[in-house]
Scaffold this motif. Structure first.
Motif, PDB file in Angstrom:
ATOM      1  N   HIS A 114       0.818  -1.223   0.000  1.00 50.87           N
ATOM      2  CA  HIS A 114       0.000   0.000   0.000  1.00 50.87           C
ATOM      3  C   HIS A 114       0.846   1.266   0.000  1.00 50.87           C
ATOM      4  O   HIS A 114       0.442   2.291  -0.560  1.00 50.87           O
ATOM      5  CB  HIS A 114      -0.963   0.002   1.192  1.00 50.87           C
ATOM      6  CG  HIS A 114      -0.291   0.119   2.521  1.00 50.87           C
ATOM      7  ND1 HIS A 114      -0.150   1.314   3.180  1.00 50.87           N
ATOM      8  CD2 HIS A 114       0.295  -0.811   3.301  1.00 50.87           C
ATOM      9  CE1 HIS A 114       0.481   1.110   4.321  1.00 50.87           C
ATOM     10  NE2 HIS A 114       0.765  -0.168   4.424  1.00 50.87           N
ATOM     11  N   ARG A 118       0.283   4.103  -2.632  1.00 51.31           N
ATOM     12  CA  ARG A 118      -0.096   5.434  -2.141  1.00 51.31           C
ATOM     13  C   ARG A 118       0.803   6.507  -2.768  1.00 51.31           C
ATOM     14  O   ARG A 118       0.320   7.554  -3.224  1.00 51.31           O
ATOM     15  CB  ARG A 118       0.006   5.471  -0.611  1.00 51.31           C
ATOM     16  CG  ARG A 118      -0.392   6.821   0.001  1.00 51.31           C
ATOM     17  CD  ARG A 118      -0.166   6.780   1.514  1.00 51.31           C
ATOM     18  NE  ARG A 118      -1.092   5.875   2.170  1.00 51.31           N
ATOM     19  CZ  ARG A 118      -2.197   6.265   2.798  1.00 51.31           C
ATOM     20  NH1 ARG A 118      -2.516   7.552   2.852  1.00 51.31           N
ATOM     21  NH2 ARG A 118      -2.981   5.386   3.370  1.00 51.31           N
ATOM     22  N   GLN A 122      -0.482   9.492  -5.064  1.00 51.13           N
ATOM     23  CA  GLN A 122      -0.254  10.882  -4.650  1.00 51.13           C
ATOM     24  C   GLN A 122       0.459  11.653  -5.755  1.00 51.13           C
ATOM     25  O   GLN A 122       0.170  12.836  -5.991  1.00 51.13           O
ATOM     26  CB  GLN A 122       0.550  10.916  -3.351  1.00 51.13           C
ATOM     27  CG  GLN A 122      -0.261  10.536  -2.127  1.00 51.13           C
ATOM     28  CD  GLN A 122       0.575  10.451  -0.875  1.00 51.13           C
ATOM     29  OE1 GLN A 122       1.758  10.089  -0.902  1.00 51.13           O
ATOM     30  NE2 GLN A 122      -0.035  10.756   0.269  1.00 51.13           N
ATOM     31  N   PHE A 128      -5.485  11.782   0.301  1.00 53.53           N
ATOM     32  CA  PHE A 128      -5.925  10.692   1.175  1.00 53.53           C
ATOM     33  C   PHE A 128      -6.520  11.258   2.454  1.00 53.53           C
ATOM     34  O   PHE A 128      -5.955  12.160   3.078  1.00 53.53           O
ATOM     35  CB  PHE A 128      -4.765   9.756   1.494  1.00 53.53           C
ATOM     36  CG  PHE A 128      -4.383   8.862   0.341  1.00 53.53           C
ATOM     37  CD1 PHE A 128      -4.828   7.550   0.279  1.00 53.53           C
ATOM     38  CD2 PHE A 128      -3.602   9.345  -0.703  1.00 53.53           C
ATOM     39  CE1 PHE A 128      -4.508   6.738  -0.787  1.00 53.53           C
ATOM     40  CE2 PHE A 128      -3.263   8.536  -1.779  1.00 53.53           C
ATOM     41  CZ  PHE A 128      -3.708   7.226  -1.822  1.00 53.53           C
ATOM     42  N   ASP A 133      -4.829   1.049   4.337  1.00 53.23           N
ATOM     43  CA  ASP A 133      -4.438   0.478   3.049  1.00 53.23           C
ATOM     44  C   ASP A 133      -5.640   0.386   2.117  1.00 53.23           C
ATOM     45  O   ASP A 133      -5.507   0.349   0.896  1.00 53.23           O
ATOM     46  CB  ASP A 133      -3.803  -0.905   3.239  1.00 53.23           C
ATOM     47  CG  ASP A 133      -4.665  -1.861   4.051  1.00 53.23           C
ATOM     48  OD1 ASP A 133      -5.565  -1.397   4.778  1.00 53.23           O
ATOM     49  OD2 ASP A 133      -4.433  -3.082   3.984  1.00 53.23           O
ATOM     50  N   VAL A 136      -6.368   3.199  -0.527  1.00 53.05           N
ATOM     51  CA  VAL A 136      -5.503   3.076  -1.700  1.00 53.05           C
ATOM     52  C   VAL A 136      -6.219   2.327  -2.822  1.00 53.05           C
ATOM     53  O   VAL A 136      -6.132   2.701  -4.000  1.00 53.05           O
ATOM     54  CB  VAL A 136      -4.190   2.353  -1.316  1.00 53.05           C
ATOM     55  CG1 VAL A 136      -3.391   1.986  -2.551  1.00 53.05           C
ATOM     56  CG2 VAL A 136      -3.360   3.215  -0.374  1.00 53.05           C
TER      57      VAL A 136
END
Length: 624
Positions: A114, A118, A122, A128, A133, A136
């Motif tokens: 994750h 992530r 991003q 977020f 997790d 994601v």
């Protein structure tokens, strides 16, 4: 651990979703939530019980014909509202706290990569709102969405490393929920009216809604719509899965006259043992072919004749039942036996033996560590597999060639009781079947063992009558913060189980030792504030055990002794004795564990803890 419910219908499905969560509460959770399509994505989430979520739903007039719901046991991120499921996606460049995007998702399991996903998302502009997790996955599917949710999910799954069961829907495609599983259970419920269809992590969530169940296999992806569904396998090829009629009666969860489910389940043990042994007229290997899992030429008799050792894989309470079975298998069947903690076995170098019978023990049949250990053993070339399991439709039963299904019924309390004793009953039958297949069980011995097993329900009922005496012990224990449990021989695992029960639900620190190890360290802890529980059957080690007890008394320790009637151990200053109704020989562990269950239960009640839902624990541990 973690519950999923999803639905596509023409009616308001919020009551069904919330009711499904209530039926999964026994699995353990620390937050819950529901999301629906109602001219966009809407949800309610809570870090309290499902009852509080229901109040939110009512106050907010939440309703919809497509939706998903979840009970979460925290892994990534604290049990706070913003980490609770369902999670929504947020488009690139949007504020993660702003209005929801187009994807709603719930997830059981753990995504191991994750952090990398992530970072990638991003970099694409996704914000977020949680530390989970799971969020994601929602963003990943959003990033791959191009008008077809089924295709987006199929594209996302190969990028996920770890275990998952997911249910996801998109506001742009009402009346459609996609599910997928890998390493975590998920079922499809085929509705009986209006073309509605359902997803759930457990058939019990759909009790009273539908009994038409499809058990999804590892790697399956299912597209659930009104009046239709289709499934693709891990290669994304269309496949048909059998629809089974499953009677998951919600009535099993009724408390009746009992204060807690754990108390109810302790007192259900005579019935559970009787049910588990129902139909056992004689000891035959075919008892372990009840589910029809064996392949041609690989039936139980041939397997039992061919194997030369046993490897038991299990976790927690099930591991302790395996430790008892080791004594039986080696002393009665004369088969070398190794017992491994499942979460350790798969990560160490071991020496495989293709003539080993690999035995898994699990209440739910979905325990992630035990399933992974089984697959690891199979990958090493150990093909002879058998499970002792309480759920006939579970992944474990499907993946093992042989099975004995215990009939404990639904166990709601997190701390296992009747599942443990029925596991022991199944393991004793396995011991006798192996002994017979190898010519080590005479007709006289078989008859004697069967007679003793048939008497177990009555013997257990007599032990349950000791409850008032156990309550008096519990009043002492409720004031303590530490306890020692001692046992010898096949009762040492019973001491381990007694210590586990006490720590699980009363939060008293408890340890168990073989009594002979007392002088090799633990004796340093013994004071008048450290009660020492001793399991004292009248067996070959009794005199040795009495010497260990004297070591405790000489240091000012206070003994609480479960003694067989003919042990000549009497109550005195610093020695409290509860006398068991009868000596039960090899099956004695099934009787001696019951007062320890009652001791943990009544101590927890006296301390005011949440008996059925102890902190930080879950019933069905479906994550590693």
């Amino acid at each position: 651990m973690c519950g999923i419910v999803g639905a596509v219908s023409n009616r308001n499905i919020v009551p069904i979703l919330v009711q499904g969560l209530q039926r999964l509460e026994y699995r353990g959770y620390d937050s819950c939530g529901v999301a629906v399509y109602d001219h966009g994505l809407k949800r309610a989430r809570s870090t309290s019980r499902v009852a509080e979520l229901l109040e939110q739903v009512g106050a907010g007039h939440l309703q919809g014909t497509t939706g998903i719901a979840h009970t979460r046991w925290a892994t990534h991120g604290a049990p706070v509202v913003h980490n609770a499921h369902p999670h929504f996606s947020h488009g690139p460049g949007t504020d993660a706290t702003a209005k929801p995007g187009r994807i709603a998702l719930v997830h059981n399991g753990i995504i191991e990569n994750h952090d990398e996903l992530r970072a990638m998302l991003q970099a694409r502009g996704y914000g977020f709102a949680s530390q989970t997790d799971t969020e994601v996955i929602a963003h990943l599917i959003d990033s791959l969405y191009d008008g077809d949710l089924f295709d987006a999910v199929k594209l996302a799954l190969p990028q996920l490393h770890g275990a998952y069961a997911i249910a996801v829907f998109c506001k742009d495609e009402p009346h459609r929920v996609i599910g997928a599983r890998a390493g975590s259970p998920l079922i499809l419920g085929v509705g009986k009216e209006g073309g509605e269809n359902f997803l759930a992590s457990d058939a019990m969530a759909l009790a009273g809604v539908t009994d038409q169940i499809v058990y999804l296999e590892e790697g399956d992806v299912v597209d659930v719509q009104l009046g239709k569904y289709w499934i693709v396998d891990k290669s994304h090829k269309p496949i048909q899965r059998e629809v089974k009629t499953v009677h998951a009666h919600s009535g099993a969860a009724e408390l009746g006259p009992y204060r807690h489910y754990m108390q109810k389940e302790i007192f259900e043990q005579p019935r559970a043992i009787a049910d588990t042994l129902e139909g056992v007229e004689g000891i035959v290997p075919e008892l372990f072919e009840a589910m029809g899992n064996h392949r041609a030429g690989e039936g139980a008799y041939r397997t039992f004749k061919d194997i030369d050792s046993v490897l038991i894989l299990a976790c927690g309470t099930s591991y302790y039942s395996g430790c008892v079975a080791k004594y039986w298998l080696e002393s009665i069947a004369r088969v070398p036996t190794q017992v491994e903690v499942a979460s350790e076995y798969r990560y160490r170098d071991s020496v495989p033996n293709p003539k080993t019978l690999v035995v898994t023990i699990t209440q739910s049949g979905e325990t992630a560590d035990t399933l992974a250990a089984l697959r690891h053993a199979q990958s090493l070339g150990m093909a002879h597999t058998l499970t002792i399991c309480n759920v006939s439709t579970s992944a474990m039963v499907r993946e093992c060639k042989l099975a004995y299904i215990t009939r404990a019924g639904v166990e709601i309390g997190v701390a296992s009781t009747k599942a443990f004793t029925t596991q022991l009953a199944g393991l004793f039958l396995l011991t006798l079947a192996l002994a017979q297949a190898k010519g080590r069980l005479s007709d006289e011995q078989e008859a004697a063992h069967l007679k003793a097993m048939r008497h177990l329900p009555a013997a257990l009922a007599a032990v349950l009558a000791l409850e008032p005496q156990v309550i008096s012990w519990a009043e002492d224990f409720a004031r303590m913060e530490n306890a020692l449990f001692l046992g010898r021989g096949l009762h040492y695992p019973i001491a381990l189980e007694g210590a586990l029960k006490l720590k699980e639900i009363s939060y008293i620190h408890a340890e168990a030792y073989p009594a002979g190890e007392l002088k090799h360290g633990p004796l340093a802890l013994v004071t008048s504030a450290m009660p020492v529980v001793t399991v004292a059957p009248n067996d070959a080690l009794l005199e040795k055990l009495k010497s260990n007890m004297q070591e405790v008394r000489a240091r000012g320790g206070v003994l609480y002794v479960l003694a067989d009637a003919d042990t000549r151990i009497e109550s005195a200053e610093g020695i409290h004795v509860i006398r068991m109704p009868e000596n039960y020989g090899a099956l004695s562990p099934l009787l001696h564990v019951v007062p320890l269950q009652l001791l943990a239960y009544h101590t927890a009640c006296a301390r005011g803890t949440d008996v059925d839902k102890p902190r930080n624990l879950a019933k069905s541990v479906t994550v590693e």
